[in-house]
Enzyme design. Structure first.
Site, PDB file in Angstrom:
ATOM      1  N   ALA A  68      31.385  -9.678  25.008  1.00 14.97           N
ATOM      2  CA  ALA A  68      32.226  -9.321  23.861  1.00 14.97           C
ATOM      3  C   ALA A  68      33.233 -10.427  23.600  1.00 14.97           C
ATOM      4  CB  ALA A  68      32.956  -8.008  24.128  1.00 14.97           C
ATOM      5  N   ASP A  69      33.730 -10.435  22.372  1.00 18.04           N
ATOM      6  CA  ASP A  69      34.834 -11.311  22.025  1.00 18.04           C
ATOM      7  C   ASP A  69      35.735 -10.551  21.066  1.00 18.04           C
ATOM      8  OD1 ASP A  69      36.172 -13.865  22.249  1.00 18.04           O
ATOM      9  OD2 ASP A  69      35.681 -14.143  20.134  1.00 18.04           O
ATOM     10  N   THR A  70      37.029 -10.798  21.172  1.00 23.54           N
ATOM     11  CA  THR A  70      38.021 -10.147  20.326  1.00 23.54           C
ATOM     12  C   THR A  70      39.006 -11.194  19.847  1.00 23.54           C
ATOM     13  OG1 THR A  70      37.816  -8.080  21.556  1.00 23.54           O
ATOM     14  CG2 THR A  70      39.824  -8.365  20.247  1.00 23.54           C
ATOM     15  N   CYS A 105      33.644  -7.969  18.664  1.00 21.07           N
ATOM     16  CA  CYS A 105      32.186  -7.900  18.580  1.00 21.07           C
ATOM     17  C   CYS A 105      31.590  -7.812  19.979  1.00 21.07           C
ATOM     18  CB  CYS A 105      31.622  -9.118  17.855  1.00 21.07           C
ATOM     19  SG  CYS A 105      32.078  -9.191  16.101  1.00 21.07           S
TER      20      CYS A 105
END
Length: 186
Positions: A68-70, A105
């Site tokens: 994930a990345d935020t 995401c």
């Protein structure tokens, strides 16, 4: 087997809330937005890059890799993690008394292909004084956090309104993650 390609203790804690067994892979990928890339496309790409980096550590294994990345976005500018106290102060000053977007995401990669999902939340900060910002930065909490704040920590007191996913703002949107992982459930 499910692997979480992330060094983030917050993502590990959030994934544990789903009651799923997993192991952690330590991945490091460049996080540089190209000039023509939208903020959402950038976050989705970085999440996918992390999953692919995790898969390289488990070649041919048939395992599932979750990554994930935020990122915090204001006026189409992606706020990464502050490099130092000055950068943290500057970010928080810009977020003060404004609504910003948090894009998170998730990318799942495994033997049956790849799936991904993104979550967008709007966070409204109250007006923050220079003293409040300095005191918060002095706690050290802003470091290692997108946008220079942790909604699950002391910065919760700055949030006037949240429209979206609390867990997404923390770094792993649980609703979207659970939906991606549902086909893996026994």
């Amino acid at each position: 087997m499910l692997y979480l390609a992330s060094r983030s203790p917050r993502r590990q804690q959030l994934l544990q809330q789903l009651g799923i067994q997993f192991e952690v892979l330590d991945v490091d990928v460049p996080e540089v937005r190209s000039p023509s890339e939208s903020a959402t496309a950038y976050v989705a790409r970085v999440a996918a890059d992390k999953a692919f980096a995790g898969q390289l550590q488990r070649p041919g294994s048939g395992d599932w890799i979750l990554a994930a990345d935020t990122e915090v976005v204001l006026d189409d500018q992606v706020f990464g993690k502050p490099a130092d106290a000055g950068a943290a102060v500057a970010m928080l000053e810009r977020l003060s008394d404004r609504t910003h977007q948090v894009i998170s995401c998730v990318h799942l990669l495994g033997p049956q292909g790849a799936r991904s999902a993104c979550c967008q939340s709007l966070v409204r900060f109250a007006a923050l004084s220079a003293e409040e910002i300095a005191a918060y930065v002095a706690t050290g909490e802003p470091f290692g956090k997108a946008g220079g704040y942790a909604i699950q920590g002391r910065a919760a007191a700055f949030v006037e309104h949240l429209d979206g996913s609390y867990s997404g703002v923390m770094g792993l949107p649980l609703f979207e993650t659970a939906r991606l992982l549902r086909p893996l459930a026994p």
